[in-house]
Design an enzyme around this catalytic site. Structure first.
Site, PDB file in Angstrom:
ATOM      1  N   THR A  27       2.228  -2.693   8.772  1.00 42.20           N
ATOM      2  CA  THR A  27       2.582  -3.780   9.694  1.00 42.20           C
ATOM      3  C   THR A  27       2.746  -5.132   9.001  1.00 42.20           C
ATOM      4  OG1 THR A  27       0.247  -4.230  10.023  1.00 42.20           O
ATOM      5  CG2 THR A  27       1.308  -2.713  11.590  1.00 42.20           C
ATOM      6  N   ASP A  61       0.880  -1.173   0.000  1.00 42.98           N
ATOM      7  CA  ASP A  61       0.000   0.000   0.000  1.00 42.98           C
ATOM      8  C   ASP A  61       0.915   1.220   0.000  1.00 42.98           C
ATOM      9  OD1 ASP A  61       0.848   0.204   2.619  1.00 42.98           O
ATOM     10  OD2 ASP A  61      -1.144   0.087   3.521  1.00 42.98           O
ATOM     11  N   CYS A 121       2.944  -3.575   3.920  1.00 41.67           N
ATOM     12  CA  CYS A 121       2.081  -2.473   4.359  1.00 41.67           C
ATOM     13  C   CYS A 121       2.694  -1.933   5.641  1.00 41.67           C
ATOM     14  CB  CYS A 121       0.613  -2.892   4.478  1.00 41.67           C
ATOM     15  SG  CYS A 121       0.184  -3.980   5.850  1.00 41.67           S
ATOM     16  N   HIS A 127       8.020 -25.096   7.485  1.00 40.82           N
ATOM     17  CA  HIS A 127       6.854 -25.761   8.084  1.00 40.82           C
ATOM     18  C   HIS A 127       5.550 -25.466   7.345  1.00 40.82           C
ATOM     19  CE1 HIS A 127       8.705 -26.365  12.380  1.00 40.82           C
ATOM     20  NE2 HIS A 127       9.524 -26.750  11.411  1.00 40.82           N
ATOM     21  N   HIS A 137       4.344 -31.927   8.218  1.00 42.36           N
ATOM     22  CA  HIS A 137       4.135 -30.551   7.764  1.00 42.36           C
ATOM     23  C   HIS A 137       3.266 -30.525   6.506  1.00 42.36           C
ATOM     24  CE1 HIS A 137       6.620 -29.067  10.873  1.00 42.36           C
ATOM     25  NE2 HIS A 137       7.738 -29.602  10.411  1.00 42.36           N
TER      26      HIS A 137
HETATM   27  C1  RB5 Z   1      -2.233   2.139   6.582  1.00 41.32           C
HETATM   28  O1  RB5 Z   1      -2.111   3.303   7.284  1.00 41.32           O
HETATM   29  C2  RB5 Z   1      -2.009   0.931   7.492  1.00 41.32           C
HETATM   30  O2  RB5 Z   1      -3.165   0.710   8.220  1.00 41.32           O
HETATM   31  C3  RB5 Z   1      -1.641  -0.249   6.671  1.00 41.32           C
HETATM   32  O3  RB5 Z   1      -0.454   0.011   6.002  1.00 41.32           O
HETATM   33  C4  RB5 Z   1      -1.408  -1.549   7.398  1.00 41.32           C
HETATM   34  O4  RB5 Z   1      -0.504  -1.383   8.445  1.00 41.32           O
HETATM   35  C5  RB5 Z   1      -2.595  -2.279   7.822  1.00 41.32           C
HETATM   36  O5  RB5 Z   1      -2.535  -3.394   8.347  1.00 41.32           O
END
Ligand code: RB5
Length: 147
Positions: free
Chosen positions: A72, A8, A70, A103, A139
């Protein structure tokens, strides 16, 4: 291998370096062909749209593996994992990158730009791309039960 890459806007987050172009270049430097699933600019986009694009590349056979990024790694992996053909693993350390292959036979690695340095992302991608599935019966049986 052919690797689909999607993110993203975290892939273009300032201050640079912008992770998406850097990581695509890094994967290509390892000898892989990269299928760029977007986005191309840093404007705000919705991670499910790009998680789906990479998942569909795996589903259609356009790519063997995928890399998602993204903030996280969580949201975009949730989107990709809605496809039965996909096993997307959020990885934040070397053990997770290795074990997701050995795994779980993960076919997508999902990384968090806001959690990992660019060098950490490169290291995890390299380990993940180079680690084979163990093929051990237990596995394989568990992976088969994911479908
Ligand atoms: C976008 O701000 C953020 O929410 C996205 O990049 C991601 O971390 C969502 O899981």
């Amino acid at each position: 291998m052919k690797i689909a890459f999607g993110s993203d806007h975290a892939g273009f987050e300032d201050p640079g370096p912008h992770y998406k172009p850097e990581l695509i270049q890094f994967i290509a430097s390892l000898g892989h062909e990269v299928l760029d699933c977007g986005p191309q600019l840093g404007e705000s986009v919705d991670y499910p749209d790009y998680g789906r694009k990479v998942a569909e590349a795996i589903k259609d056979g356009a790519a063997e593996r995928g890399v998602l990024l993204c903030g996280t790694g969580i949201g975009i992996s949730i989107a990709a994992n809605r496809y039965p053909e996909v096993r997307a693993a959020v990885c934040v350390n070397e053990d997770m990158a290795r074990l997701s292959r050995e795994h779980n036979d993960a076919n997508i690695i999902a990384l968090g730009k806001r959690l990992l340095s660019l060098e950490e992302c490169k290291n995890l991608i390299k380990i993940w791309l180079e680690t084979p599935f163990s093929g051990v019966d237990r596995h394989q049986r568990r992976v088969d039960k994911l479908c």
